[in-house]
Scaffold this motif. Structure first.
Motif, PDB file in Angstrom:
ATOM      1  N   SER A   1       0.836  -0.945   0.257  1.00 55.01           N
ATOM      2  CA  SER A   1       0.167  -0.020   0.384  1.00 55.01           C
ATOM      3  C   SER A   1       0.744   1.545   0.198  1.00 55.01           C
ATOM      4  CB  SER A   1      -1.108  -0.001   1.149  1.00 55.01           C
ATOM      5  OG  SER A   1       0.166   0.257   2.672  1.00 55.01           O
ATOM      6  N   ARG A   2       0.429   2.168  -0.637  1.00 53.67           N
ATOM      7  CA  ARG A   2       1.846   3.338  -0.695  1.00 53.67           C
ATOM      8  C   ARG A   2       1.087   4.091   0.906  1.00 53.67           C
ATOM      9  NH1 ARG A   2       2.908   6.803  -4.171  1.00 53.67           N
ATOM     10  NH2 ARG A   2       3.114   8.523  -4.091  1.00 53.67           N
ATOM     11  N   GLY A   3       0.977   4.347   1.959  1.00 53.75           N
ATOM     12  CA  GLY A   3       0.867   4.128   3.221  1.00 53.75           C
ATOM     13  C   GLY A   3       2.266   3.230   3.642  1.00 53.75           C
ATOM     14  N   ARG A   4       2.045   2.438   3.264  1.00 53.47           N
ATOM     15  CA  ARG A   4       3.536   1.519   3.746  1.00 53.47           C
ATOM     16  C   ARG A   4       4.542   2.122   3.039  1.00 53.47           C
ATOM     17  NH1 ARG A   4       1.352  -4.663   3.649  1.00 53.47           N
ATOM     18  NH2 ARG A   4       3.359  -4.877   3.704  1.00 53.47           N
ATOM     19  N   TYR A   5       3.856   2.358   1.419  1.00 57.61           N
ATOM     20  CA  TYR A   5       5.139   2.402   1.214  1.00 57.61           C
ATOM     21  C   TYR A   5       6.486   3.985   1.550  1.00 57.61           C
ATOM     22  CZ  TYR A   5       7.809   4.877  -3.006  1.00 57.61           C
ATOM     23  OH  TYR A   5       8.711   5.357  -3.890  1.00 57.61           O
ATOM     24  N   LEU A   6       5.901   4.889   2.131  1.00 58.32           N
ATOM     25  CA  LEU A   6       5.331   6.307   2.138  1.00 58.32           C
ATOM     26  C   LEU A   6       6.699   6.261   3.822  1.00 58.32           C
ATOM     27  CD1 LEU A   6       2.614   8.577   0.847  1.00 58.32           C
ATOM     28  CD2 LEU A   6       5.088   7.996  -0.119  1.00 58.32           C
TER      29      LEU A   6
ATOM     30  N   MET B   1       4.096   5.717   6.261  1.00 53.33           N
ATOM     31  CA  MET B   1       3.361   6.687   7.214  1.00 53.33           C
ATOM     32  C   MET B   1       1.952   5.553   7.936  1.00 53.33           C
ATOM     33  SD  MET B   1       1.816   9.290   4.249  1.00 53.33           S
ATOM     34  CE  MET B   1       0.248   9.539   5.004  1.00 53.33           C
ATOM     35  N   ASP B   2       2.080   4.517   7.688  1.00 50.21           N
ATOM     36  CA  ASP B   2       1.191   3.488   7.573  1.00 50.21           C
ATOM     37  C   ASP B   2       1.943   2.322   8.087  1.00 50.21           C
ATOM     38  OD1 ASP B   2      -0.837   4.704   7.445  1.00 50.21           O
ATOM     39  OD2 ASP B   2      -1.803   3.465   5.363  1.00 50.21           O
ATOM     40  N   PRO B   3       1.612   1.519   9.213  1.00 50.07           N
ATOM     41  CA  PRO B   3       2.883   0.497  10.607  1.00 50.07           C
ATOM     42  C   PRO B   3       2.778  -0.606   9.238  1.00 50.07           C
ATOM     43  CG  PRO B   3       0.703   0.535  11.275  1.00 50.07           C
ATOM     44  CD  PRO B   3       0.786   1.376   9.941  1.00 50.07           C
ATOM     45  N   GLU B   4       3.472  -1.318   9.425  1.00 55.42           N
ATOM     46  CA  GLU B   4       3.520  -3.100   8.890  1.00 55.42           C
ATOM     47  C   GLU B   4       2.896  -3.926   9.425  1.00 55.42           C
ATOM     48  OE1 GLU B   4       5.611  -3.698   5.486  1.00 55.42           O
ATOM     49  OE2 GLU B   4       6.038  -1.403   5.507  1.00 55.42           O
ATOM     50  N   PRO B   5       2.347  -4.685   8.456  1.00 54.15           N
ATOM     51  CA  PRO B   5       1.550  -5.679   9.606  1.00 54.15           C
ATOM     52  C   PRO B   5       2.766  -6.945  10.477  1.00 54.15           C
ATOM     53  CG  PRO B   5       1.426  -5.830   6.927  1.00 54.15           C
ATOM     54  CD  PRO B   5       2.159  -4.604   7.330  1.00 54.15           C
ATOM     55  N   ARG B   6       3.754  -6.735  10.181  1.00 57.90           N
ATOM     56  CA  ARG B   6       4.500  -7.793  11.047  1.00 57.90           C
ATOM     57  C   ARG B   6       4.995  -6.938  11.295  1.00 57.90           C
ATOM     58  NH1 ARG B   6       4.365  -9.096   5.538  1.00 57.90           N
ATOM     59  NH2 ARG B   6       4.383 -10.898   4.932  1.00 57.90           N
ATOM     60  N   PRO B   7       5.042  -7.315  12.914  1.00 54.04           N
ATOM     61  CA  PRO B   7       5.701  -6.476  13.793  1.00 54.04           C
ATOM     62  C   PRO B   7       7.137  -6.340  13.649  1.00 54.04           C
ATOM     63  CG  PRO B   7       4.194  -7.894  15.292  1.00 54.04           C
ATOM     64  CD  PRO B   7       4.018  -8.524  13.472  1.00 54.04           C
ATOM     65  N   GLY B   8       7.462  -5.112  14.463  1.00 49.15           N
ATOM     66  CA  GLY B   8       9.126  -4.809  14.685  1.00 49.15           C
ATOM     67  C   GLY B   8       9.615  -4.888  13.218  1.00 49.15           C
ATOM     68  N   LEU B   9       9.441  -4.331  11.692  1.00 48.36           N
ATOM     69  CA  LEU B   9       9.479  -4.185  10.626  1.00 48.36           C
ATOM     70  C   LEU B   9       8.881  -2.537  10.667  1.00 48.36           C
ATOM     71  CD1 LEU B   9       8.710  -6.984   8.509  1.00 48.36           C
ATOM     72  CD2 LEU B   9      10.652  -6.388   9.966  1.00 48.36           C
ATOM     73  N   SER B  10      10.147  -1.408  10.854  1.00 47.58           N
ATOM     74  CA  SER B  10       9.703  -0.288  10.120  1.00 47.58           C
ATOM     75  C   SER B  10       9.261  -0.077   8.552  1.00 47.58           C
ATOM     76  CB  SER B  10      10.981   0.383   9.666  1.00 47.58           C
ATOM     77  OG  SER B  10      11.089   1.998   9.134  1.00 47.58           O
ATOM     78  N   SER B  11       8.040   0.609   8.251  1.00 50.32           N
ATOM     79  CA  SER B  11       8.002   0.765   6.865  1.00 50.32           C
ATOM     80  C   SER B  11       8.159   1.669   6.297  1.00 50.32           C
ATOM     81  CB  SER B  11       6.286   1.660   6.727  1.00 50.32           C
ATOM     82  OG  SER B  11       6.511   2.459   7.401  1.00 50.32           O
ATOM     83  N   GLY B  12       8.471   1.886   4.851  1.00 48.74           N
ATOM     84  CA  GLY B  12       9.285   3.098   4.307  1.00 48.74           C
ATOM     85  C   GLY B  12       9.362   2.114   3.005  1.00 48.74           C
ATOM     86  N   HIS B  13      10.041   2.602   2.417  1.00 53.66           N
ATOM     87  CA  HIS B  13      10.631   2.067   0.762  1.00 53.66           C
ATOM     88  C   HIS B  13      12.283   2.020   0.343  1.00 53.66           C
ATOM     89  CE1 HIS B  13       9.890   6.096  -0.513  1.00 53.66           C
ATOM     90  NE2 HIS B  13      10.771   5.668  -1.448  1.00 53.66           N
ATOM     91  N   ILE B  14      12.735   1.075  -1.012  1.00 51.06           N
ATOM     92  CA  ILE B  14      13.621   0.541  -0.705  1.00 51.06           C
ATOM     93  C   ILE B  14      13.905   2.177  -2.116  1.00 51.06           C
ATOM     94  CG2 ILE B  14      14.915  -0.598  -2.497  1.00 51.06           C
ATOM     95  CD1 ILE B  14      13.728  -2.522  -2.068  1.00 51.06           C
ATOM     96  N   PRO B  15      15.099   2.900  -1.593  1.00 53.42           N
ATOM     97  CA  PRO B  15      15.322   3.469  -2.790  1.00 53.42           C
ATOM     98  C   PRO B  15      15.437   3.546  -4.062  1.00 53.42           C
ATOM     99  CG  PRO B  15      16.357   3.687  -0.481  1.00 53.42           C
ATOM    100  CD  PRO B  15      16.449   2.306  -0.459  1.00 53.42           C
ATOM    101  N   ASN B  16      14.777   4.492  -4.468  1.00 52.94           N
ATOM    102  CA  ASN B  16      14.736   4.941  -5.780  1.00 52.94           C
ATOM    103  C   ASN B  16      13.577   3.446  -6.791  1.00 52.94           C
ATOM    104  OD1 ASN B  16      16.259   7.003  -6.810  1.00 52.94           O
ATOM    105  ND2 ASN B  16      18.195   5.512  -6.330  1.00 52.94           N
ATOM    106  N   SER B  17      13.072   2.977  -5.725  1.00 50.62           N
ATOM    107  CA  SER B  17      12.277   2.704  -6.207  1.00 50.62           C
ATOM    108  C   SER B  17      11.107   3.277  -5.997  1.00 50.62           C
ATOM    109  CB  SER B  17      11.073   1.226  -4.671  1.00 50.62           C
ATOM    110  OG  SER B  17      10.878   1.785  -4.241  1.00 50.62           O
ATOM    111  N   PHE B  18       9.769   2.519  -7.095  1.00 54.20           N
ATOM    112  CA  PHE B  18       8.150   3.025  -7.130  1.00 54.20           C
ATOM    113  C   PHE B  18       7.116   2.598  -6.579  1.00 54.20           C
ATOM    114  CE2 PHE B  18      11.260   4.679  -9.489  1.00 54.20           C
ATOM    115  CZ  PHE B  18      10.701   6.070 -10.787  1.00 54.20           C
ATOM    116  N   SER B  19       6.640   2.584  -5.858  1.00 58.72           N
ATOM    117  CA  SER B  19       5.121   2.700  -5.248  1.00 58.72           C
ATOM    118  C   SER B  19       3.582   2.308  -6.581  1.00 58.72           C
ATOM    119  CB  SER B  19       4.576   3.232  -4.324  1.00 58.72           C
ATOM    120  OG  SER B  19       2.945   3.118  -3.983  1.00 58.72           O
ATOM    121  N   LEU B  20       3.556   1.122  -6.699  1.00 60.28           N
ATOM    122  CA  LEU B  20       2.333   0.692  -7.623  1.00 60.28           C
ATOM    123  C   LEU B  20       1.642  -0.038  -6.863  1.00 60.28           C
ATOM    124  CD1 LEU B  20       0.450   0.676 -10.119  1.00 60.28           C
ATOM    125  CD2 LEU B  20       2.760  -1.216 -11.603  1.00 60.28           C
TER     126      LEU B  20
END
Length: 305
Positions: free
Chosen positions: A183-188, A190-209
């Motif tokens: 989801s875009r919220g996890r990519y950005l 802003m939203d938590p990951e469903p797996r506890p303890g993991l940071s949300s965000g994304h790999i640099p230079n990747s694109f949300s789809l």
């Protein structure tokens, strides 16, 4: 790679050797149990493919990683699948985990494989027969399946992803376009990951789809909702919207390879399937996906566009 219920019914009525596999998988935090639901209701003569079981072990304990050739072959033999068997895969969502199973078969060179578009709920909604009650594995006649080789280009490693993350698609020679199916919220971030303890965000230079942009929802007369793949022109439009026309055209022209990623390598296969329908053949999956990437302390995590 995509069959409607009516096409599958015709196929089952032919002289072709067809094996049906239920590849339903639920998120770890879901109360639903895939194997239990299979025992309660399934397509006639279907068997259950446990994607967490037909998999390789991983040093980080990650589930449903791509199996090696021997594990894949032994599973096929158990299901009564030979090299020429027509394999049709479905899931209880409509389209969710079945593309991951299809990706596995295709990656080991089993081209005679497809998914049921709309899965079990669409099959049921169209009034086609179901099988209920306990399934007995002893009823399946095992066959021989030579150990195949995995296409080395379809799976990306962590090291490859880190190296690629420093490259800007189109601006840097050799850069591969990474599409994130979460989801875009996890990519950005802003939203938590469903797996506890993991940071949300994304790999640099990747694109949300997000993978659901390749799907459409249908509510049947019985109130059941299921997903099917969108028509090709709408999938194409979703890619253009996500990465821009210049990058998209480079992908469509097979000039720039694509790597699909998601939370754990499952829904990335929905993006893979959509690109296959567009005949974009240079598409791979980062098998560990975000779970494997973010578990490593050294990973660089981006949280903005």
């Amino acid at each position: 790679m995509l069959l409607s219920p009516n096409k599958l019914r015709s196929l089952l009525g032919s002289t072709n050797r067809v094996v049906l596999l239920d590849a339903t998988w639920f998120m770890p935090n879901s109360p639903r149990l895939a194997r239990a639901e299979f025992q309660g209701k399934r397509l006639p003569n279907a068997q259950f493919l446990d994607l967490d079981q037909v998999a390789s072990s991983h040093p980080l304990g990650l589930k449903h990683m791509m199996p090696n050739g021997e594990t894949f072959a032994r599973a096929c033999e158990k299901f009564g699948i030979g090299p020429s068997t027509h394999v049709v895969i479905y899931d209880a969502h409509g389209v969710f985990s079945s593309p991951r199973a299809l990706f596995m078969f295709q990656s080991f060179g089993h081209r005679n494989s497809a998914i049921l578009d709309g899965g079990l709920p669409r099959w049921e909604a169209e009034g086609l027969p179901l099988e209920t009650g306990e399934f007995h594995e002893s009823e399946v006649q095992e066959t021989k399946y030579p150990i195949p080789s995995l296409d080395a280009d379809v799976i990306k490693s962590y090291e490859q992803m880190v190296s690629n993350s420093t490259l800007v698609p189109l601006q840097t020679p050799g850069a591969e376009l990474v599409l994130d199916a979460r989801s875009r919220g996890r990519y950005l971030g802003m939203d938590p990951e469903p797996r506890p303890g993991l940071s949300s965000g994304h790999i640099p230079n990747s694109f949300s789809l997000p993978f659901n942009l390749f799907l459409q929802n249908t509510t049947a007369a019985n109130g059941v909702t299921y997903t099917t793949m969108l028509p090709k022109e709408q999938i194409r439009a979703a890619v253009i919207e996500a990465v821009g026309i210049e990058r998209a055209n480079s992908v469509f022209a097979a000039q720039m390879p694509v790597i699909a990623s998601c939370g754990s390598g499952m829904t990335a296969a929905v993006l893979w399937l959509g690109l296959q329908l567009l005949e974009v053949k240079r598409t791979s999956i980062y098998d560990e996906s975000w779970t494997g990437y973010s578990m490593r302390p050294s990973s660089k995590i981006a949280k903005a566009e």
